[in-house]
Design an enzyme around this catalytic site. Sequence first.
Site, mmCIF file in Angstrom:
data_model
loop_
_atom_site.group_PDB
_atom_site.id
_atom_site.type_symbol
_atom_site.label_atom_id
_atom_site.label_comp_id
_atom_site.label_asym_id
_atom_site.label_seq_id
_atom_site.Cartn_x
_atom_site.Cartn_y
_atom_site.Cartn_z
ATOM 1 N N ASP A 132 -18.644 68.719 -16.816
ATOM 2 C CA ASP A 132 -18.356 67.756 -17.884
ATOM 3 C C ASP A 132 -18.703 68.368 -19.240
ATOM 4 O O ASP A 132 -19.485 69.317 -19.324
ATOM 5 C CB ASP A 132 -19.239 66.504 -17.727
ATOM 6 C CG ASP A 132 -18.789 65.615 -16.584
ATOM 7 O OD1 ASP A 132 -17.691 65.805 -16.055
ATOM 8 O OD2 ASP A 132 -19.575 64.702 -16.233
ATOM 9 N N ARG A 182 -9.830 69.979 -17.777
ATOM 10 C CA ARG A 182 -9.592 68.537 -17.896
ATOM 11 C C ARG A 182 -9.691 68.197 -19.380
ATOM 12 O O ARG A 182 -10.750 68.355 -19.988
ATOM 13 C CB ARG A 182 -10.671 67.767 -17.124
ATOM 14 C CG ARG A 182 -10.613 66.255 -17.327
ATOM 15 C CD ARG A 182 -12.003 65.637 -17.285
ATOM 16 N NE ARG A 182 -12.643 65.776 -15.997
ATOM 17 C CZ ARG A 182 -13.970 65.831 -15.857
ATOM 18 N NH1 ARG A 182 -14.775 65.761 -16.895
ATOM 19 N NH2 ARG A 182 -14.496 65.947 -14.669
ATOM 20 N N LYS A 199 -8.529 57.490 -34.749
ATOM 21 C CA LYS A 199 -7.999 57.616 -33.388
ATOM 22 C C LYS A 199 -6.638 58.318 -33.354
ATOM 23 O O LYS A 199 -6.377 59.143 -32.473
ATOM 24 C CB LYS A 199 -7.911 56.219 -32.770
ATOM 25 C CG LYS A 199 -7.556 56.244 -31.296
ATOM 26 C CD LYS A 199 -7.594 54.854 -30.712
ATOM 27 C CE LYS A 199 -7.016 54.749 -29.329
ATOM 28 N NZ LYS A 199 -6.161 55.767 -28.819
#
Length: 308
Positions: A132, A182, A199
């Site tokens: 991660d 990922r 965003k």
Amino acid sequence: MSVARTILLKMAKSPFLNRQATQRSFVRRATRRFMPGEAPEDALHAAQMLKAEGRGTVFTKLGENLTSLADADAVRDHYLWFFDQLAASGLDGHVSIKPTQLGLDLSFDQCQAHLLTLAARSESIGKVLWIDMEDSSYVDRTLALYRAVRSRHPKVGVCLQAYLRRTPADLESLLSISPIIRLVKGAYAEPADVAFRVKADTDRAYFDLADRMLQAAPGGFCVPVLGTHDIPLIDRLVARAKAHGVAERQYEIHMLYGIRDAGQRRLRSDGHTVKTLISYGSAWYRWYMRRLAERPANVWFVVRSMLG
Ligand code: FDA
């Protein structure tokens, strides 16, 4: 970044709120929307249900920023046990781990040694070990860990975050080692000079980065994984994959358990490789606050759970 998101991500760092929340049964009830249960068996059971629908799984035991190397040893041992369960289960299941859960705050070398041990075991049962990405202060160290583990084990993947201004350069440099990546949008509170605050900028960056990963896929220079619940964005990227001549088996779509489930099923039935990331464990507070911050309307689930 919205005010609600900023507040929720600040709350995620509070040890006081962590203690309060984890003692409240209504909060624990609310977390069930995003995790089937705290025990690893709950996660494995949920994965069997997903398998029946043709979905694979990525598992993660919650916990981060450990403060003792003995705790990191225990996490490594837990995952070694978990790989035995995975091997016996017949699941298309993989593991994803945060470097600070293996002691990165305390010792880079120890963390690397644990990752190498886990990558070797994971590879021996044909699985990908995922690393991660945490907040931006860890990116250099996480990429160094990835390179070190990848040089010995091809079946290891790393997460990159589209909101970071540095990610296009990181991606270009990783392409030379044929990475498994990922791509996610990014879940932490970051300063404006480090990450996009708007965003739409992150969404645009995500499209461009994923497009670059897809371009590199047919030559074997990248295995792209789209880690997002943004289904219109995924649909646009699926069209780009076709345009670049990338076969469906050459990329994957990963989403979190409990989010956009109908979309996950639709993508699977369209023939895509879809994997659902299932979290388990009792250290869910900070992770859960990040899920609330991603969609502040989720706070209503907590309120509803409180009302029973
Ligand atoms: P976006 O926020 O635009 O959401 C798109 C749509 O999805 C929303 O409109 C909503 O419908 C739905 N949605 C998204 N989040 C939701 C939520 N919490 N609750 C309900 N609905 C929601 N981050 C990181 O920094 N490091 C990491 O290692 C990872 N790892 C990771 C693995 C996987 C498999 C996924 C899917 C995500 C991560 N993330 C992560 C989290 C990621 O950075 C990001 O915060 C979330 O995926 C939310 O962004 P979306 O891409 O879904 O887009």
